[in-house]
Structure formats: structure tokens, C-alpha cells
Design a protein around this motif. Structure first.
Motif, mmCIF file in Angstrom:
data_model
loop_
_atom_site.group_PDB
_atom_site.id
_atom_site.type_symbol
_atom_site.label_atom_id
_atom_site.label_comp_id
_atom_site.label_asym_id
_atom_site.label_seq_id
_atom_site.Cartn_x
_atom_site.Cartn_y
_atom_site.Cartn_z
ATOM 1 N N ASN A 619 0.822 -1.219 0.000
ATOM 2 C CA ASN A 619 0.000 0.000 0.000
ATOM 3 C C ASN A 619 0.852 1.263 0.000
ATOM 4 O O ASN A 619 0.400 2.318 -0.469
ATOM 5 N N TYR A 620 2.075 1.159 0.511
ATOM 6 C CA TYR A 620 2.938 2.337 0.592
ATOM 7 C C TYR A 620 4.093 2.268 -0.403
ATOM 8 O O TYR A 620 5.100 2.962 -0.246
ATOM 9 N N GLY A 621 3.949 1.426 -1.418
ATOM 10 C CA GLY A 621 4.911 1.393 -2.506
ATOM 11 C C GLY A 621 6.107 0.487 -2.290
ATOM 12 O O GLY A 621 7.033 0.483 -3.123
ATOM 13 N N TYR A 622 6.105 -0.308 -1.223
ATOM 14 C CA TYR A 622 7.239 -1.183 -0.954
ATOM 15 C C TYR A 622 6.984 -2.574 -1.537
ATOM 16 O O TYR A 622 7.031 -3.594 -0.820
ATOM 17 N N ASP A 623 6.741 -2.633 -2.831
ATOM 18 C CA ASP A 623 6.425 -3.899 -3.492
ATOM 19 C C ASP A 623 7.598 -4.871 -3.446
ATOM 20 O O ASP A 623 7.407 -6.076 -3.221
ATOM 21 N N THR A 624 8.791 -4.382 -3.677
ATOM 22 C CA THR A 624 9.974 -5.248 -3.683
ATOM 23 C C THR A 624 10.160 -5.918 -2.325
ATOM 24 O O THR A 624 10.401 -7.133 -2.230
ATOM 25 N N GLU A 625 10.031 -5.138 -1.265
ATOM 26 C CA GLU A 625 10.179 -5.683 0.078
ATOM 27 C C GLU A 625 9.057 -6.683 0.393
ATOM 28 O O GLU A 625 9.313 -7.757 0.973
ATOM 29 N N ALA A 626 7.844 -6.340 0.021
ATOM 30 C CA ALA A 626 6.709 -7.232 0.283
ATOM 31 C C ALA A 626 6.889 -8.561 -0.434
ATOM 32 O O ALA A 626 6.653 -9.634 0.148
#
Length: 678
Positions: A619-626
């Protein structure tokens, strides 16, 4: 001690000859015009024979919402499907190690089988046993919630003609059940109520029958088979709730089961294509990150997990829904927040069942808006739990269902109930009337108040006390960040639903109250020193410094500021805190009370909470980390990516070991939502 209750059922045995089964090949679905995938095989290991009437160690197969299930015999000594396991008596009991078995005789001696192979898919079970001269394959699938059809195929594999005598034999294990000859049928009686069953087979004077209290025998005439030729037999096992069925409806279902001798192949094909369409639909929604055969197989395994826990309407459950798990005897009911999670996932491929899951719970909503924690089919076996409720996620589920099929009438039906349940939190669970709710109970017990959070023994509640708000209304002396974040999201979903229903004043009401709550959450629950969201004291001045999974719920509900989310991300990605072998567990690994093995909510990884964390980061743009964290979880939680092993209730985040109940619905539901494109 609970009484044992046996629900009326009817077993039908019908002999006939058919072409056996159908192959799982790619073919064009006539409804969609899309080439269907081949259904994966042996995703779960259903082999086993129950060691006792109450053995819960086996994985069991069911479909179509049936209240009875089967396993596959694990060796050649047993010549019928294990069971059925009846979920309508004393929270689940095996009727028999094998209620119906086939025995073949040659020259008055039983045929000894020397090899055994099993097969399962989304739509059926199958096993094959072989001797030096004969091969027997038995296949089972559900035609509907009442009937399982079983086909037997006997093939002569020798070099010349062979003569044999087929025998169908049956047995019952529990003391409460018995057989009785009744005219041309075999009656199944129970000593605990007025229910009964019937074993019905074609009237054939050449078939000899023997019936005793616990056993029956059907002796067929001898059959001669040429080399390479086959003999085939179809029978069905049907289980009903006659107290809820009209005589006409019951007779129609009995007739349909009897018609299987003409319709088996066609109905098998219908079920096969149905499963292909479900899997096709879900594969088309999969995130690009999860493309590949191993993830498609996982997707099918998740659907199968949910399928095995699916139950049709019965007793106090007026709508269909899912058990948390059929494995644990106290899970034979519908739970509130389990139901919302199940429905959110079911919306992706079966919106009607998702609606039923929601309606099944809202059917029990009190006049004041209180939602019971759990409801059961039969309250003589188990009472519904009115001591507490569960976190408010129902509006989320309802909105996801609407996104799936745009059923405005469903929203219209549920909206006033959602409003009533939402407002209840502020009338019965806001002790100081400051617009921030607390978890609590209706019976004035601290343990029920902790249960209401869903995190039953969470470390954050170790020092909690209970305060009385009013009659049957008690609150913990702390305000919980996850509860208020869920309520913030619920206000936004209520505003969206109001917009669809064109209720302008309601839109403004919920948007304004959401905005006010957002500011309170951001200001009260976030600690700028440690960069984490915590529960606080009732007056909001003191943090309860327990860093747990409740802290990232504001990211999931998008109530955190970008700066707050960035601080949260740092700790979530830290290998010392939450980025363990199976990441995003329920408690910071550095906490002195961290108990990863058997700690329940004091350390193990619960997949619903991990999912909320993954989605919160996205939701906060941390797709790589997720995606990095999600990949670790999928591949390092024991058995998730492997065939055979079931999806577990929770996992040890340090070792990856699966913990608690097997075949757990909300774990499967959240993994399914992780894989598809939301």
C-alpha cells in the motif's frame, strides 16, 4: 459429556456398467472459450485408515458442501474408501474404517491384491489395486452436497478368461449405529434419535444378501471376463438432513442418486469442467510475481483446502460456509472473523458462496448489533459463543464480494446490518467515549475479552484489566491500534457502499468520521522514538510497549502516514525483529516472551497477519520488500509449496515447522489472495 447425535442419511447401492472416468486433458471450456489447464494431481495426501472412531489425524476429502468425507486406503488389504467421516455426530466421527468394501473371490478364495496406487484431484479420489490376474480401480466424486458416487472397474489383466465372484460388504463401527433388513432394503438405525438410513440396491433375485446388526453382505453371481475386458459397478452414498427436507425434496434427491447408473459419466464431466473453470479463472488473476507451474499448483492446493472445509446449510447454519478446519473437533462451526477472511478469498472464484458465508454470520446478529464469536449447526452438541465477538472485517469482505460481481442487491441487504454492527463498537466498547474502541467481553471475564481481539494470549494483554461499560458490556483498560485501524477501514467501506446505494448523507457521515479517526490513530498510537504502532492506555498517554503484528494493521488499512510506514518498514525488514525464516510473525523476536514453537499468538506466524503485513507494505509502494518477504514465507513455511502436506493453522517463524490444526481455511484464504491480482 456431550450426547452423540446421528443425522439421518440414506445410502444407495446401484449396480451398473459404464465407461470409466474421463481424462484430465486440455480442452476448450464451452462457457468461456478458454483452453482449460490440466488439473494437478495428488496435491494433498488423503491416504490412511482411521485408527479409531474419533481419529482426526487423516486428511479427508469432501466437496460441494457435504457434511461427510473420505480418505483413501493406504494398502491393498482395505478394498473400499476409508469412511465416511460424519461431521454431524459429536463433532465428527468415523462411521467405519470402510463402510462399503469390494471383495473378489476366485475358486471360493478371496483375491489377494499385491499392489496399491492412489490418485486425487480437485474433483475426485481414486485408488487402484492389482493381483497377478485382476486390476480393480475405485473412483469417488460428489454429485452434490448429499451424494458421493463411487465407480468400481474390474479388469482382467491375465492372458486368458477368468471367473470371479464380486461381493460388497459393509460394516458400522460406532455403537450407536446398526443395520437392519427392511423389506427389499438394508436399514441403518441409530440409538440416539429417530434418524435412519437405507442401503438400496437394484432388485435382483440373483443377488443374495445377509444382514447382521453391524455388517451386511451382497453376494453377486459369478462373472466371466475375457482377457483385457472389464466389469463395472456404480454405487452411491448419500447423506441427508431429513428434518429440514420436504418429503418431495428428499425423494427427488434419492431418485437423482438412483439415476447415477445412467448419468455417472456426464456428471463426472460436469464436476471436472467446473474445477477446471475455477482454476482457469484464478490463474488469470495471478500476480506476475507468482507466474509458474509451482504457484499454479499451490493455487489449486489452496482451493482444495477451502473445498474440504465447505459445508452446506444445516441446523442453525442457514447459509453455506467454511469450517476453520475439519481436523479439530471444536472447529465444526462458523467463526466471525474467520468467515470474513474466507469470504474475501471466495469472492475471487465463488461470489455466491462468499455471500452465503457472510449471511451465515449476520443471520445471528443481535438486535443491538452484537455479532457472536462462533455459531454451530447443533447447539445440543455445542453452544454458540456469545461471550465475545471478533475484529470488524465484515465490510471489507462485503466490498470485495461486490467488486467481484457488482451485486447491488447484496449491498442493499447487508448495509443496515453492517451499520448496526459497526455502531455497536461505539456503544458497547468505548469506555471513555473518546471515539476509540477497546476489545472486551459480554460476560465480564478477562479471558473472553482477550479472545475478542482474535489474538487470544497476545503478550500485549498480559497486564490488562477489565472495566464495566454497562449491562453485558465490558472493555479492556487499553485502546488497541488494530481494532481502531479496522474500524477506520470499515468506515471507508461503508462510505463506498453508501455511494453505490446513492445514500449521500451516509457518504458524508462515514467519510467525515473516518477522517477524524485517522488523525487520532496517527497521533495516539505511533511512537516516534521506536517507529512502531502500539496499543495505549485508556487515556492514550502511555504506550504498551509490545511490538507485535497489530502494529502493521494501520499500513494494511492505509491509515498511517508515509513517514510512519517508512519507519515500520525498517523494523519489518530487520532479520533481528520480523524478517525471520518465515517472516512477519506475531511478536518481535527480540521480546523476552517470544515463543515461536507452540506460543499460539506469542510468536508463531499466522498467515492472516503476515498477509496484512505484505499488503500493508504494498500500500505504501514497498512492493519489492513485500515480495521478498512473501517469497520467503511461501518457500520456507513447511509443506506450503510441497504436495501431500496440508496448509497449517500457523508456523514456527524460526524453523518453518507447521503448527496447530491442519487444513486451515484462513491460512489458505490469505495465501490465495496473495497470489492473485487484487
Amino acid at each position: 459429556m456431550n450426547k452423540q447425535y446421528f443425522t439421518p442419511f440414506v445410502l444407495l447401492i446401484i449396480g451398473s456398467v459404464f465407461t470409466f472416468g474421463c481424462s484430465s486433458v486440455q480442452k476448450e471450456n464451452t462457457a468461456t472459450g478458454v483452453t482449460s489447464v490440466v488439473l494437478p494431481k495428488n496435491l494433498l495426501d488423503y491416504t490412511g485408515t482411521p485408527a479409531s472412531d474419533f481419529d482426526k489425524d487423516l486428511l479427508m476429502f469432501s466437496d460441494q458442501g457435504a457434511w461427510f468425507a473420505y480418505s483413501i486406503p493406504e494398502n491393498a488389504d482395505q478394498q473400499g474408501f476409508s469412511g465416511p467421516f460424519l461431521m454431524t455426530q459429536d463433532n465428527g466421527i468415523w462411521s467405519s474404517p470402510a463402510m462399503v468394501e469390494l471383495e473378489l473371490h476366485q475358486e471360493e478364495e478371496p483375491v489377494k491384491f499385491t499392489s496399491h496406487n492412489s490418485l486425487s484431484s480437485l474433483g475426485y479420489l481414486e485408488f487402484t489395486q492389482s493381483s497377478n490376474e485382476l486390476e480393480v480401480t475405485q473412483q469417488l466424486f460428489y454429485t452434490n452436497s448429499n451424494t458421493a458416487a463411487i465407480k468400481i472397474k474390474i479388469t482382467n489383466t491375465s492372458g486368458g478368461p477368468r471367473i470371479f465372484v464380486p461381493v460388497l460388504k459393509g460394516q458400522l463401527s460406532p455403537e450407536s449405529l446398526s443395520f437392519e433388513q427392511k423389506e427389499n432394503n438394508i436399514r441403518v438405525n441409530t440409538s440416539v434419535n429417530d434418524s435412519y438410513g437405507i442401503l438400496k440396491f437394484p432388485e435382483n433375485e440373483s443377488v443374495k444378501s445377509e444382514v447382521a446388526e453391524k455388517r451386511f453382505l451382497l453376494l453377486y453371481p459369478s462373472i466371466e471376463l475375457a482377457s483385457g475386458s472389464t466389469f463395472e459397478l456404480v454405487y452411491s452414498q448419500s447423506f441427508f438432513f431429513p428434518a429440514e427436507e420436504s418429503e418431495v425434496s428428499l425423494q427427488q434427491k434419492l431418485n437423482a442418486a438412483g439415476d447415477l447408473q445412467q448419468s455417472y459419466s456426464e456428471e463426472f464431466e460436469v464436476r471436472h469442467l467446473e474445477k477446471q473453470q475455477i482454476l482457469n479463472n484464478l490463474i488469470s488473476k495471478m500476480e506476475e510475481t507468482w507466474q509458474g507451474e509451482e504457484y499454479r499448483d499451490l493455487l489449486a492446493k489452496l482451493v482444495l483446502t477451502l473445498q474440504n472445509n465447505w459445508r452446506s446449510p444445516a441446523g442453525n447454519l442457514k447459509y453455506a460456509g467454511l469450517f476453520p478446519s475439519y481436523h479439530y473437533k471444536w472447529f465444526h462451526g462458523f467463526w466471525a472473523w474467520d468467515s470474513w477472511k474466507h469470504a474475501a478469498a471466495l469472492a475471487a472464484y465463488d461470489p455466491e458462496l462468499a455471500k452465503d458465508q457472510v449471511k451465515a454470520m449476520y443471520d445471528h446478529l443481535d438486535e443491538n448489533g452484537f455479532m457472536p464469536d462462533v455459531v454451530y449447526r447443533d447447539n445440543l452438541i455445542e453452544e454458540n459463543n456469545y461471550r465475545d465477538t471478533k475484529p470488524p472485517l465484515s465490510a471489507w469482505a462485503v466490498w470485495k464480494i461486490y467488486e467481484a460481481d457488482a451485486d447491488k442487491e447484496f449491498l442493499k441487504e447487508l448495509f443496515p446490518k453492517l451499520e448496526k454492527q459497526h455502531q455497536w463498537w461505539y456503544t458497547d466498547r468505548d469506555h471513555d467515549r473518546d471515539g476509540l474502541a477497546e476489545y472486551g467481553s459480554t460476560d465480564g471475564t478477562l479471558i473472553a475479552a482477550k479472545w475478542e481481539s482474535g489474538m487470544d494470549n497476545g503478550v500485549r494483554f498480559d497486564e490488562s484489566k477489565l472495566l464495566k461499560n454497562g449491562e453485558k458490556a465490558y472493555s479492556l483498560d487499553q485502546e488497541s491500534v488494530d481494532l481502531n485501524a479496522y474500524l477506520y477501514a470499515e468506515k471507508n467501506y461503508l462510505a463506498k457502499i453508501a455511494a453505490v446505494l446513492e445514500l449521500d448523507s451516509k457518504i458524508r457521515e462515514y467519510e467525515n468520521s473516518a477522517a477524524a479517526l485517522k488523525t487520532k490513530i496517527q497521533n495516539q498510537f505511533f511512537d516516534t522514538k521506536t517507529g512502531w504502532f502500539y496499543d495505549t492506555s485508556l487515556n492514550g498517554k502511555d504506550f504498551i510497549k509490545v511490538r507485535g503484528s497489530e502494529g502493521w494493521i494501520p499500513l494494511f488499512t492505509e491509515v498511517a502516514t508515509p513517514a510512519q510506514a517508512a519507519r515500520m518498514k525498517e523494523t519489518m525488514m530487520d532479520p533481528q525483529h520480523f524478517n525471520l525464516k518465515v517472516p512477519l510473525q506475531t511478536l518481535d523476536a527480540t521480546h523476552p516472551a517470544f515463543e515461536p514453537d507452540g506460543g499460539y499468538w506469542r510468536g508463531p506466524n499466522w498467515l492472516d497477519q503476515a498477509y496484512f503485513g505484505f499488503m500493508g507494505l504494498r500500500n505504501y509502494g514497498y512492493d519489492t520488500e513485500a515480495n521478498e518477504l512473501a517469497h520467503k514465507l511461501l518457500h520456507q513455511a513447511e509443506g506450503v509449496m510441497n504436495t501431500g502436506k496440508s496448509i497449517r493453522e500457523n508456523y514456527n517463524p524460526v524453523t518453518g515447522e507447521g503448527l496447530e490444526a491442519e487444513n486451515f481455511s484462513w491460512s489458505a484464504a490469505h495465501l490465495l489472495m496473495l497470489l492473485i491480482n487484487e
